[in-house]
Design an enzyme around this catalytic site. Structure first.
Site, PDB file in Angstrom:
ATOM      1  N   ILE A  61       0.851  -1.198   0.000  1.00  0.00           N
ATOM      2  CA  ILE A  61       0.000   0.000   0.000  1.00  0.00           C
ATOM      3  C   ILE A  61       0.883   1.244   0.000  1.00  0.00           C
ATOM      4  O   ILE A  61       2.017   1.208   0.495  1.00  0.00           O
ATOM      5  CB  ILE A  61      -0.992   0.061   1.183  1.00  0.00           C
ATOM      6  CG1 ILE A  61      -0.296   0.343   2.529  1.00  0.00           C
ATOM      7  CG2 ILE A  61      -1.793  -1.220   1.291  1.00  0.00           C
ATOM      8  CD1 ILE A  61      -1.269   0.670   3.653  1.00  0.00           C
ATOM      9  N   ASP A  63       0.089   5.856  -0.654  1.00  0.00           N
ATOM     10  CA  ASP A  63      -0.610   7.070  -0.233  1.00  0.00           C
ATOM     11  C   ASP A  63      -2.045   6.887   0.285  1.00  0.00           C
ATOM     12  O   ASP A  63      -2.870   6.243  -0.385  1.00  0.00           O
ATOM     13  CB  ASP A  63      -0.736   8.045  -1.411  1.00  0.00           C
ATOM     14  CG  ASP A  63       0.505   8.094  -2.265  1.00  0.00           C
ATOM     15  OD1 ASP A  63       1.472   7.395  -1.976  1.00  0.00           O
ATOM     16  OD2 ASP A  63       0.480   8.837  -3.255  1.00  0.00           O
ATOM     17  N   TRP A  87       5.425  -1.853  -5.386  1.00  0.00           N
ATOM     18  CA  TRP A  87       4.516  -0.918  -6.049  1.00  0.00           C
ATOM     19  C   TRP A  87       4.143  -1.425  -7.447  1.00  0.00           C
ATOM     20  O   TRP A  87       4.980  -1.964  -8.164  1.00  0.00           O
ATOM     21  CB  TRP A  87       5.170   0.471  -6.137  1.00  0.00           C
ATOM     22  CG  TRP A  87       4.230   1.498  -6.681  1.00  0.00           C
ATOM     23  CD1 TRP A  87       3.360   2.257  -5.968  1.00  0.00           C
ATOM     24  CD2 TRP A  87       4.051   1.856  -8.063  1.00  0.00           C
ATOM     25  NE1 TRP A  87       2.634   3.061  -6.806  1.00  0.00           N
ATOM     26  CE2 TRP A  87       3.043   2.839  -8.108  1.00  0.00           C
ATOM     27  CE3 TRP A  87       4.622   1.447  -9.263  1.00  0.00           C
ATOM     28  CZ2 TRP A  87       2.609   3.425  -9.294  1.00  0.00           C
ATOM     29  CZ3 TRP A  87       4.194   2.021 -10.443  1.00  0.00           C
ATOM     30  CH2 TRP A  87       3.198   3.003 -10.452  1.00  0.00           C
ATOM     31  N   SER A 123      -3.080   8.997  -7.003  1.00  0.00           N
ATOM     32  CA  SER A 123      -3.630   9.677  -5.824  1.00  0.00           C
ATOM     33  C   SER A 123      -4.533  10.860  -6.123  1.00  0.00           C
ATOM     34  O   SER A 123      -4.483  11.470  -7.189  1.00  0.00           O
ATOM     35  CB  SER A 123      -2.481  10.124  -4.920  1.00  0.00           C
ATOM     36  OG  SER A 123      -1.943   8.981  -4.326  1.00  0.00           O
ATOM     37  N   ARG A 186       0.081  15.636 -11.155  1.00  0.00           N
ATOM     38  CA  ARG A 186      -0.754  14.684 -10.421  1.00  0.00           C
ATOM     39  C   ARG A 186      -1.140  15.145  -9.014  1.00  0.00           C
ATOM     40  O   ARG A 186      -0.634  16.104  -8.496  1.00  0.00           O
ATOM     41  CB  ARG A 186      -0.058  13.325 -10.331  1.00  0.00           C
ATOM     42  CG  ARG A 186       1.345  13.330  -9.780  1.00  0.00           C
ATOM     43  CD  ARG A 186       1.933  11.905  -9.855  1.00  0.00           C
ATOM     44  NE  ARG A 186       3.259  11.819  -9.302  1.00  0.00           N
ATOM     45  CZ  ARG A 186       4.367  11.928 -10.003  1.00  0.00           C
ATOM     46  NH1 ARG A 186       4.318  12.144 -11.307  1.00  0.00           N
ATOM     47  NH2 ARG A 186       5.548  11.842  -9.415  1.00  0.00           N
ATOM     48  N   ASP A 187      -2.044  14.351  -8.427  1.00  0.00           N
ATOM     49  CA  ASP A 187      -2.443  14.410  -7.016  1.00  0.00           C
ATOM     50  C   ASP A 187      -3.276  15.651  -6.662  1.00  0.00           C
ATOM     51  O   ASP A 187      -2.884  16.464  -5.793  1.00  0.00           O
ATOM     52  CB  ASP A 187      -1.197  14.319  -6.102  1.00  0.00           C
ATOM     53  CG  ASP A 187      -0.299  13.151  -6.451  1.00  0.00           C
ATOM     54  OD1 ASP A 187      -0.815  12.176  -7.037  1.00  0.00           O
ATOM     55  OD2 ASP A 187       0.907  13.195  -6.159  1.00  0.00           O
ATOM     56  N   GLU A 241       4.813  16.223  -5.236  1.00  0.00           N
ATOM     57  CA  GLU A 241       3.723  15.245  -5.180  1.00  0.00           C
ATOM     58  C   GLU A 241       2.775  15.624  -4.042  1.00  0.00           C
ATOM     59  O   GLU A 241       3.146  16.340  -3.113  1.00  0.00           O
ATOM     60  CB  GLU A 241       4.294  13.847  -4.928  1.00  0.00           C
ATOM     61  CG  GLU A 241       5.189  13.348  -6.051  1.00  0.00           C
ATOM     62  CD  GLU A 241       5.608  11.887  -5.884  1.00  0.00           C
ATOM     63  OE1 GLU A 241       6.010  11.505  -4.780  1.00  0.00           O
ATOM     64  OE2 GLU A 241       5.513  11.139  -6.872  1.00  0.00           O
ATOM     65  N   ASP A 275       9.550  14.584  -4.171  1.00  0.00           N
ATOM     66  CA  ASP A 275       9.897  13.290  -4.735  1.00  0.00           C
ATOM     67  C   ASP A 275      11.393  13.001  -4.626  1.00  0.00           C
ATOM     68  O   ASP A 275      11.806  11.865  -4.418  1.00  0.00           O
ATOM     69  CB  ASP A 275       9.450  13.302  -6.207  1.00  0.00           C
ATOM     70  CG  ASP A 275       9.568  11.937  -6.834  1.00  0.00           C
ATOM     71  OD1 ASP A 275       9.590  10.948  -6.083  1.00  0.00           O
ATOM     72  OD2 ASP A 275       9.643  11.864  -8.068  1.00  0.00           O
TER      73      ASP A 275
HETATM   74  N1  DQQ Z   1       2.077   7.964  -5.355  1.00  0.00           N
HETATM   75  C1  DQQ Z   1       1.026   7.969  -6.333  1.00  0.00           C
HETATM   76  C2  DQQ Z   1       1.190   9.243  -7.072  1.00  0.00           C
HETATM   77  C3  DQQ Z   1       1.885  10.111  -6.087  1.00  0.00           C
HETATM   78  C4  DQQ Z   1       2.837   9.171  -5.433  1.00  0.00           C
HETATM   79  C5  DQQ Z   1       1.110   6.742  -7.200  1.00  0.00           C
HETATM   80  C6  DQQ Z   1       3.319   9.642  -4.095  1.00  0.00           C
HETATM   81  O1  DQQ Z   1      -0.050   9.784  -7.477  1.00  0.00           O
HETATM   82  O2  DQQ Z   1       2.512  11.210  -6.691  1.00  0.00           O
HETATM   83  O3  DQQ Z   1       0.926   5.567  -6.462  1.00  0.00           O
HETATM   84  O4  DQQ Z   1       3.740   8.604  -3.262  1.00  0.00           O
END
Ligand code: DQQ
Length: 586
Positions: A61, A63, A87, A123, A186-187, A241, A275
């Site tokens: 697991i 985020d 992952w 995320s 993203r995110d 991120e 990151d």
């Molecule tokens: N994890 C997600 C992304 C994010 C990153 C992908 C941060 O959306 O930027 O699993 O741990």
């Protein structure tokens, strides 16, 4: 160098190169082992598995996504690999709870299925939109690895469990334009509604080395337009991120604020997960709604030297406003620090840390964090200690509880700082470097003193969490270092030359901004087999370590209070509890 040595070095280089070929980086984030991502878990090893931290029964697991409180239930969504313990194959898993302690797993909310997310459902967040109900904003990845923002809606918003989610065909709601970096976009954050009639959300990005938080506006939550300028950006910080952006009150230090709060008595917090360092940093500052700009306060460092929610293993965090208790609650993910091979062997990787309330400190210069009160319902056997003096070199065992699964609160009385070492202002060492040099065994004046967790009696293995109090040469004000040092935590040998084959055992550390005017400082640690989550000075500095002892496990783990400073310190009060397992954890 002899011929055999040269041959050995060449072989090593070939090996490293071969293994590196198996590691793919997708825009420099989670390590991606293509051949391992779908290697199914054969069995689950429980030796280091936490007892009261959130975790599904197996697999990887990362985020926390969402989270939200809706119709009497807390919803936690999270990034989950359906197939293995590294992952990959990421979906939005979904669990609900009435109390943030016991959790029930529901069917996954989102998984890749449409052109706008077939390469990944990454995320995002949830916003409760009046008249519409909860709406998920998430990052979808298409087959060419381009990232875009999508939305999903519940099939039945009147269902408190929000069991089924639909991804409408008018997605995506935001695509990267030609000025942007499509593999670093993203995110999306929880959106907020402003008095100018717009919803707003912030999305993390980068262009070359500049970290960026774009802001998007919408009137109907469907058509989103990027503002002319990012809400904030900073050169040389790399990809931002999981941004999080929320207000805190500067007059009420006990309650949280919802995102659309408009009173003047606020500051804003912008947190980004960097990151490059895999740590999170935040600033406090002012949000100018008209210009859609966030300006950090002049005195808070913006970037790698910035303030942190947690100075240890804590990433991709996200807060939500809990209407039930008028509080802002923070969820964060802790990755494993074990070898990749051992993650696969044990059949699981990653936990969510105990949710924490977030408030502005009354000094208005930083935030303070504290485990949600609900977690105290798991406290079992209890022991206490009062007014116990610890001389230099002394170590006192805390007996009568289960040290591998415990909650410990201790207040130390230090009294005078006369013997404290002088803190040289020209000291340029970062806290973790200082902690590395001045470890728990290095005698000081005032400190090191604190807890020794997950220890064997002969200290072959232990994870110390401690303070070392320095003082400023001119005004004698304290400068307090807090460390959570994983270096002596495990006897396990490295399994190879690469990072993935070595356990990560850092000397995590941060300074604690306290004046110790009353001569006291407190420490609380939540200890959970491979987790040590510690709160210094009532949550001013928080540090989480992940450790994997070989001998100091289960009933063979011990807990001590220690002092290795020349000045004796007093345990003014110590309260420790066994922590029980939740009745239901997925
Ligand atoms: N994890 C997600 C992304 C994010 C990153 C992908 C941060 O959306 O930027 O699993 O741990």
């Amino acid at each position: 160098m002899g011929v055999s040595n040269i041959v050995f070095v060449l072989l090593l280089l070939v090996l490293i190169n071969l293994s590196n070929n198996n590691i793919k980086r997708i825009d420099a984030f989670h390590q991606f082992y293509e051949e391992l991502q779908s290697e199914s878990v054969k069995s689950v090893n429980h030796l280091h598995r936490p007892g009261f931290h959130f975790q599904p029964p197996k697999n990887w697991i990362n985020d926390p996504n969402g989270p939200v409180y809706y119709k009497g239930l807390y919803h936690l969504f999270y990034q989950y690999n359906t197939k293995g313990a590294v992952w990959g194959n990421i979906i939005w898993a979904h669990s609900v709870s009435k109390d943030l302690v016991n959790w029930e797993a529901l069917e996954p909310a989102i998984h890749p299925s449409k052109w706008f997310d077939i390469g990944g459902t990454w995320s995002g967040s949830i916003t409760i939109v009046p008249g519409k109900g909860p709406i998920i904003l998430y990052t979808g990845v298409n087959k060419n690895q381009t990232q875009m923002q999508n939305y999903a809606i519940p099939e039945d918003p009147s269902d408190p469990y929000l069991r089924k989610w639909i991804k409408p065909d008018d997605n995506p709601i935001a695509m990267p334009d030609y000025t942007m970096n499509g593999s670093a976009f993203r995110d999306p954050t929880t959106a907020w509604f402003s008095k100018d009639g717009h919803w707003r959300t912030v999305v993390g990005s980068r262009i070359k080395h500049r970290g960026i938080a774009y802001i998007y506006r919408s009137r109907d939550f469907k058509h989103w337009v990027k503002a002319k300028h990012p809400i904030h950006s900073k050169q040389s910080t790399g990809m931002w991120e999981c941004p999080d952006f929320f207000p805190v009150s500067i007059t009420d230090f006990e309650n949280g604020l919802d995102l659309d709060y408009t009173g003047a008595n606020t500051k804003h917090v912008l947190k980004v997960s960097l990151d490059i360092t895999r740590y999170e940093y935040y600033t406090l500052g002012k949000y100018d709604l008209k210009k859609d700009r966030y300006i950090p306060d002049g005195n808070t460092p913006d970037g790698w030297d910035g303030l942190r929610f947690d100075y240890g293993n804590f990433y991709a965090s996200k807060t939500f406003f809990d209407y039930k208790k008028n509080r802002r609650v923070l969820w964060g993910w802790a990755n494993e620090s074990d070898t990749v091979q051992d993650d696969i062997m044990k059949g699981w990787a990653g936990i969510q840390l105990i949710p924490r309330t977030v408030l502005l400190d009354s000094n208005k210069k930083q935030l303070v964090f504290w485990p949600v009160e609900e977690i105290e319902s798991l406290r079992g056997n209890y022991i206490r200690m009062n007014n116990h003096n610890i001389k230099m070199g002394q170590r006192i065992e805390v007996k009568g509880i289960t040290p591998a699964q415990a909650d410990v609160e201790v207040t130390f009385y230090v009294g005078s700082l006369e013997k404290a070492e002088i803190f040289d202002p020209s000291f340029t060492l970062k806290p973790f470097e200082l902690c590395k040099i001045k470890g728990s065994n290095v005698t000081g004046g005032v400190g090191p003193f604190g807890l020794i967790t997950l220890a064997t009696p002969d200290l072959e293995e232990y994870t110390p969490v401690f303070f070392r109090v320095f003082k400023n040469a001119s005004n004698h004000k304290p400068k307090v270092l807090m460390c959570s040092d994983a270096r002596p935590s495990s006897l396990k040998q490295d399994q190879g030359p690469l990072a993935k084959d070595r356990m990560y055992k850092p000397s995590f550390a941060g300074f604690v901004d306290v004046d110790m005017a009353d001569g006291r400082i407190s420490l609380r640690s939540l200890i959970d087999h491979s987790v040590v989550e510690s709160f210094g000075a009532l949550g001013k500095t928080v540090i989480t370590s992940r450790v994997y002892p070989v001998k100091a496990v289960q009933e063979n783990a011990h807990l001590y209070v220690f002092n290795n400073g020349t000045q004796s310190v007093t345990i003014e009060s110590l309260n420790a509890w066994n922590m029980q397992r939740p009745l239901q954890m997925n």
